[in-house]
Design an enzyme around this catalytic site. Structure first.
Site, PDB file in Angstrom:
ATOM      1  N   TRP A 172     -18.586  39.765  85.277  1.00 36.81           N
ATOM      2  CA  TRP A 172     -17.904  39.424  86.516  1.00 36.81           C
ATOM      3  C   TRP A 172     -18.548  38.159  87.113  1.00 36.81           C
ATOM      4  CZ3 TRP A 172     -19.500  39.138  91.695  1.00 36.81           C
ATOM      5  CH2 TRP A 172     -18.453  38.819  92.580  1.00 36.81           C
ATOM      6  N   ASP A 339      -3.186  37.566  98.937  1.00 36.48           N
ATOM      7  CA  ASP A 339      -3.974  38.414  98.028  1.00 36.48           C
ATOM      8  C   ASP A 339      -4.034  39.848  98.559  1.00 36.48           C
ATOM      9  OD1 ASP A 339      -6.420  39.261  96.312  1.00 36.48           O
ATOM     10  OD2 ASP A 339      -6.065  37.221  95.637  1.00 36.48           O
ATOM     11  N   ASP A 340      -4.972  40.597  98.083  1.00 34.52           N
ATOM     12  CA  ASP A 340      -5.158  42.016  98.386  1.00 34.52           C
ATOM     13  C   ASP A 340      -5.145  42.288  99.899  1.00 34.52           C
ATOM     14  OD1 ASP A 340      -5.826  44.639  98.085  1.00 34.52           O
ATOM     15  OD2 ASP A 340      -7.710  44.282  97.031  1.00 34.52           O
ATOM     16  N   ARG A 419     -15.182  50.493  91.554  1.00 34.73           N
ATOM     17  CA  ARG A 419     -14.587  49.868  92.745  1.00 34.73           C
ATOM     18  C   ARG A 419     -13.731  50.906  93.495  1.00 34.73           C
ATOM     19  NH1 ARG A 419     -10.620  44.898  94.179  1.00 34.73           N
ATOM     20  NH2 ARG A 419     -12.039  43.753  95.476  1.00 34.73           N
ATOM     21  N   LYS A 453       0.385  37.702  91.475  1.00 34.48           N
ATOM     22  CA  LYS A 453      -0.964  37.756  90.886  1.00 34.48           C
ATOM     23  C   LYS A 453      -1.222  39.212  90.532  1.00 34.48           C
ATOM     24  CE  LYS A 453      -5.862  37.017  92.075  1.00 34.48           C
ATOM     25  NZ  LYS A 453      -6.784  36.574  93.137  1.00 34.48           N
ATOM     26  N   TRP A 454      -1.302  39.505  89.236  1.00 31.95           N
ATOM     27  CA  TRP A 454      -1.417  40.890  88.743  1.00 31.95           C
ATOM     28  C   TRP A 454      -2.864  41.126  88.336  1.00 31.95           C
ATOM     29  CZ3 TRP A 454       3.072  43.879  86.381  1.00 31.95           C
ATOM     30  CH2 TRP A 454       2.647  45.081  85.809  1.00 31.95           C
ATOM     31  N   ASP A 455      -3.524  41.996  89.085  1.00 35.60           N
ATOM     32  CA  ASP A 455      -4.953  42.204  88.894  1.00 35.60           C
ATOM     33  C   ASP A 455      -5.232  43.498  88.126  1.00 35.60           C
ATOM     34  OD1 ASP A 455      -7.646  41.632  89.239  1.00 35.60           O
ATOM     35  OD2 ASP A 455      -7.458  41.229  91.384  1.00 35.60           O
ATOM     36  N   ASN A 457      -8.828  45.667  88.041  1.00 37.32           N
ATOM     37  CA  ASN A 457     -10.217  45.544  88.469  1.00 37.32           C
ATOM     38  C   ASN A 457     -11.195  46.549  87.887  1.00 37.32           C
ATOM     39  OD1 ASN A 457     -10.698  43.229  90.130  1.00 37.32           O
ATOM     40  ND2 ASN A 457      -9.198  44.069  91.560  1.00 37.32           N
ATOM     41  N   CYS A 503      -4.963  38.452  86.102  1.00 33.13           N
ATOM     42  CA  CYS A 503      -6.312  38.450  86.646  1.00 33.13           C
ATOM     43  C   CYS A 503      -6.907  39.809  86.333  1.00 33.13           C
ATOM     44  CB  CYS A 503      -6.224  38.228  88.160  1.00 33.13           C
ATOM     45  SG  CYS A 503      -7.791  38.392  89.033  1.00 33.13           S
ATOM     46  N   ASP A 525     -13.819  34.849  89.425  1.00 34.05           N
ATOM     47  CA  ASP A 525     -14.047  34.956  90.865  1.00 34.05           C
ATOM     48  C   ASP A 525     -15.164  34.012  91.292  1.00 34.05           C
ATOM     49  OD1 ASP A 525     -12.079  36.666  91.595  1.00 34.05           O
ATOM     50  OD2 ASP A 525     -13.308  38.475  91.590  1.00 34.05           O
TER      51      ASP A 525
HETATM   52  C1  GLA Z   1     -10.339  40.793  92.163  1.00 33.58           C
HETATM   53  C2  GLA Z   1      -9.822  39.380  91.939  1.00 33.58           C
HETATM   54  C3  GLA Z   1      -9.941  38.584  93.204  1.00 33.58           C
HETATM   55  C4  GLA Z   1      -9.191  39.257  94.308  1.00 33.58           C
HETATM   56  C5  GLA Z   1      -9.702  40.684  94.474  1.00 33.58           C
HETATM   57  C6  GLA Z   1      -8.864  41.445  95.468  1.00 33.58           C
HETATM   58  O1  GLA Z   1     -11.713  40.777  92.347  1.00 33.58           O
HETATM   59  O2  GLA Z   1     -10.493  38.761  90.872  1.00 33.58           O
HETATM   60  O3  GLA Z   1      -9.448  37.273  93.001  1.00 33.58           O
HETATM   61  O4  GLA Z   1      -7.823  39.248  94.028  1.00 33.58           O
HETATM   62  O5  GLA Z   1      -9.677  41.396  93.257  1.00 33.58           O
HETATM   63  O6  GLA Z   1      -9.304  42.732  95.653  1.00 33.58           O
END
Ligand code: GLA
Length: 716
Positions: A172, A339-340, A419, A453-455, A457, A503, A525
């Site tokens: 990360w 974003d989030d 997370r 933006k499809w994440d 995590n 992402c 990030d």
């Molecule tokens: C991940 C992404 C970030 C952001 C966060 C949101 O860490 O890499 O760019 O979108 O999630 O929670």
């Protein structure tokens, strides 16, 4: 009894299967077995290939006789583990003027266990890329178990020089660390068992130099990548006879696949290119191929954007978002991405502890909904995008309350949260439908959204699907990724022009499988400009600039706390797909002016940066500055970047040799995105391509975090 170590190969033309590109050649032979005779630089007289390789291994090995490292290992339905793949036929079809598909059909010699394998080689002539994937099907009474099922394999004979492996290790905020090592005897494996983020620990790609340590501009280099978002492996096995076998495919750890009769199992594509111009040539081949064939709408220019994450994290409301939209527009951004943090009501997403899975807009933060802000952006003349992470759920969510059985988990064993979230079971058709409906619904209900933006995590742990039957638990990893791709395919049908960014906590899904449906990936990030010089340099070995999101962020940087000048941050981000990762309402007037002129300039140079050929000129690992350039197809314009990476006195002028220019033509060189200092202290109104490539330009970026960008234009 047959002993087939080094069989004599029939080299008559009818017995060969040549798969040729402009500069490379793969030759297979089709006696009883299909064997690989050669992969390398194109040669005129194919018959001579036998001089290069002493023995000719099967093009796709199966476990039966002496094979200990077989591409295909399986148990037939009666428990027999032996498979001998015999040649049946081969068919060549033209996909387009440049692309051919060679399908080689094989079958198991033992007719008691009917099984067929298709080797599918797709060759891209101009790009010098060949991909290989495999289809497996059987007609046995009951299911068979696939223990190992690689996409493809290649063999190389050791010449009088060493093989060196280059690969990319990530974590990360620390993606794409380049690693190089000499391959010794035995087996070297690079792999990931993350399950859903194939690039998070190691990227599914490599470069293999066949003549000593890899060089940038010379030497024989094979680059490879697996188009797969799940667990993968790539192994390099060197035997005592001097053969190195390279195999890649899905990682079969905990993934012995149960395949029902007549069900077709398709492996991901193993992408290969051969270059005799070192790593640089291999990268350019991959980039051209990616833009022309793999990355979604790879030939289209990507818009610039502002992504709200580092600017406000979870802390926004409608007013703040609208302010940011206006401020983004004012500096000339094409797109604003929220974003989030925009969803969840009973479990509001105000931090990462709750709300994932509840994809209803948070009425407190955004009382008039997404449509209102998306339309507001449209009125302001800027497009709108939204963040989602639909494969995941927080235990604190309505979704989890309603469907605890939708989560990947072992019965009777505590689930590991990462997370504060859990992974949904994409092997379950109901979950697959939910994810499709979620994203499709967001896009259908809010037609002003033009970017997602499809994440993703977290990794998969507790590998057990509450949906799959006990005997099919090991199908989970494959079924998960196949479901993911099916969801993307359906979304693509309904929303062909929406831009998707992939992402996975940064560059965890920077890979060619998901890029078939996505325009770009979030590289990391970590937005620290100095780290990005190295990271983007490494990423560029495999992936093209049009897909590599690079954002200007604030200083001190949020991840490293490093303070860097704005110009440096801009110049670094301009060498990829330019964007911003900050709160634009907090920019000073001076900063806003600088960023505005950078966006304006980027509009002019984006066709060269995003669509041109990359030449890595000076490595940041070997010097105290780095330099790279992009050249358009006609060699009429080029953009040259130079970045100081380690300030030290003296050595002010670096004669940077350029590449990729037309030696016969003259170029005018101008510094763009200028600061007060001129970094090229000579008049360069008319310099020949030959001179620039032989002797170079004296570029001066000796100061702390100094950087420069130049445009070269060919004179008529
Ligand atoms: C991940 C992404 C970030 C952001 C966060 C949101 O860490 O890499 O760019 O979108 O999630 O929670």
């Amino acid at each position: 009894m047959t002993i087939i170590f080094w069989p004599k190969i029939d080299l008559s033309e009818e017995n060969l299967i040549p798969i040729a590109t402009k500069n490379s050649l793969l030759i297979l032979s089709k006696d009883e077995r299909v064997r690989q005779l050669y992969y390398g630089e194109n040669i005129k007289n194919w018959q001579e290939v036998t001089l290069l390789q002493q023995h000719h291994p099967e093009a796709y090995s199966s476990h039966s006789e002496w094979q200990k490292e077989a591409a295909l290992e399986l148990s037939h339905s009666d428990g027999n583990m032996g498979t001998v793949l015999e040649f049946v036929d081969s068919v060549v079809e033209s996909v387009d003027d440049n692309c051919k598909r060679t399908v080689i059909s094989l079958q198991n010699k033992n007719q008691n266990n009917p099984l067929q394998v298709k080797l599918i080689y797709t060759s891209y002539y101009a790009e010098d890329v060949i991909t290989v994937q495999t289809e497996i099907v059987h007609q046995q009474e009951k299911a068979i178990k696939l223990h190992n099922y690689d996409s493809g394999e290649l063999c190389f004979t050791k010449r009088n020089s060493e093989f060196h492996l280059t690969y990319f290790q990530s974590d990360w905020a620390d993606e794409f660390n380049i690693q190089e090592e000499k391959l010794g005897y035995g087996k070297r494996v690079i792999e990931s068992k993350s399950g859903n983020r194939s690039g998070f620990d190691l990227n599914p790609s490599f470069m293999l130099s066949l003549d000593g340590p890899a060089r940038e501009n010379s030497g024989e280099v094979i680059a490879g990548a697996l188009a797969w978002s799940g667990a993968w492996h790539c192994s390099f096995f060197t035997d005592n006879w001097g053969m190195t076998k390279v195999k890649s495919g899905i990682n079969s750890y905990l993934a012995h696949y149960t395949l029902e009769p007549n069900e077709v199992f398709t492996t991901p594509e193993f992408i290969l290119t051969h270059s005799k111009d070192g790593k640089g040539g291999a990268s350019r081949n991959l980039h051209r191929w990616a833009r022309n064939y793999q990355v979604y709408q790879g030939n289209r220019l990507r818009p610039t954007l502002l992504n709200s994450w580092e600017g406000v994290y979870f802390n926004f409301d409608e007013e703040k978002v609208c302010d940011m939209i206006r401020a983004s527009k004012n500096v000339g951004c094409d797109l604003f991405v929220l974003d989030d943090g925009w969803f969840g009501n009973e479990f509001p997403r105000n931090d990462d502890k709750m709300g994932l899975g509840d994809w209803q807009v948070n009425r407190k933060k955004l009382p008039r909904g997404i449509n209102y802000i998306a339309n507001y952006a449209e009125e302001q003349g800027i497009k709108f995008g939204l963040w989602v992470e639909p494969e995941m759920v927080n235990p604190k969510s309505q979704l989890y309350k309603d469907h605890p059985d939708w989560v990947i988990s072992h019965p009777g064993i505590e689930i590991i949260e990462a997370r504060q979230q859990l992974v949904l079971d994409l092997a379950n058709p109901a979950v697959k439908e939910f994810i499709f409906e979620t994203v499709n619904g967001i896009l259908t209900d809010n037609p002003a959204i033009s970017y997602i933006k499809w994440d993703c995590n977290r990794d998969i742990t507790n590998e057990n699907s509450p949906y799959l039957s006990q005997d099919k638990q090991q199908n989970l990893w494959y079924d998960y990724i196949q479901s993911l791709y099916e969801i993307y395919q359906r979304l693509r049908q309904n929303h062909p022009d929406v831009i998707f960014k992939t992402c996975a906590a940064g560059g965890g899904r920077a890979e060619y499988g998901i890029l078939k449906y996505s325009h770009e990936f979030w590289t990391s990030d970590n937005t620290d400009a100095l780290r990005r010089v190295f990271m983007q340099w490494n990423t560029s070995h495999i992936y093209p600039a049009c897909a590599m999101a690079a954002h200007i962020s604030t200083s001190p940087n949020h991840q490293t706390k490093r303070v860097t000048p704005l110009k440096y941050r801009i110049d670094v981000a301009m060498s990829g797909r330019l964007g911003m990762e900050l709160n634009p309402t907090l920019l000073s007037d001076e900063e806003a002016v600088a960023i505005k002129s950078a966006f304006k300039l980027y509009k002019e140079i984006a066709p060269i940066v995003q669509q041109g050929d990359l030449y890595r000129l000076v490595s940041p690992y070997q010097h105290n500055y780095a330099s790279l350039m992009y050249v358009d197809e006609q060699k009429s314009s080029a953009i040259l970047f130079a970045y100081n990476v380690h300030h030290k006195w003296g050595n002010c002028f670096y004669h940077t040799k350029l590449e990729g220019l037309d030696a016969e033509s003259y170029y005018v060189i101008e510094e763009i995105n200028c600061s007060e200092k001129n970094h090229l202290e000579i008049a360069a109104n008319r310099v020949s391509g030959e001179f620039l490539m032989k002797h170079g330009l004296p570029i001066n970026v000796d100061g702390h975090f100094e950087s420069a960008v130049f445009k070269l234009t060919k004179l008529a």
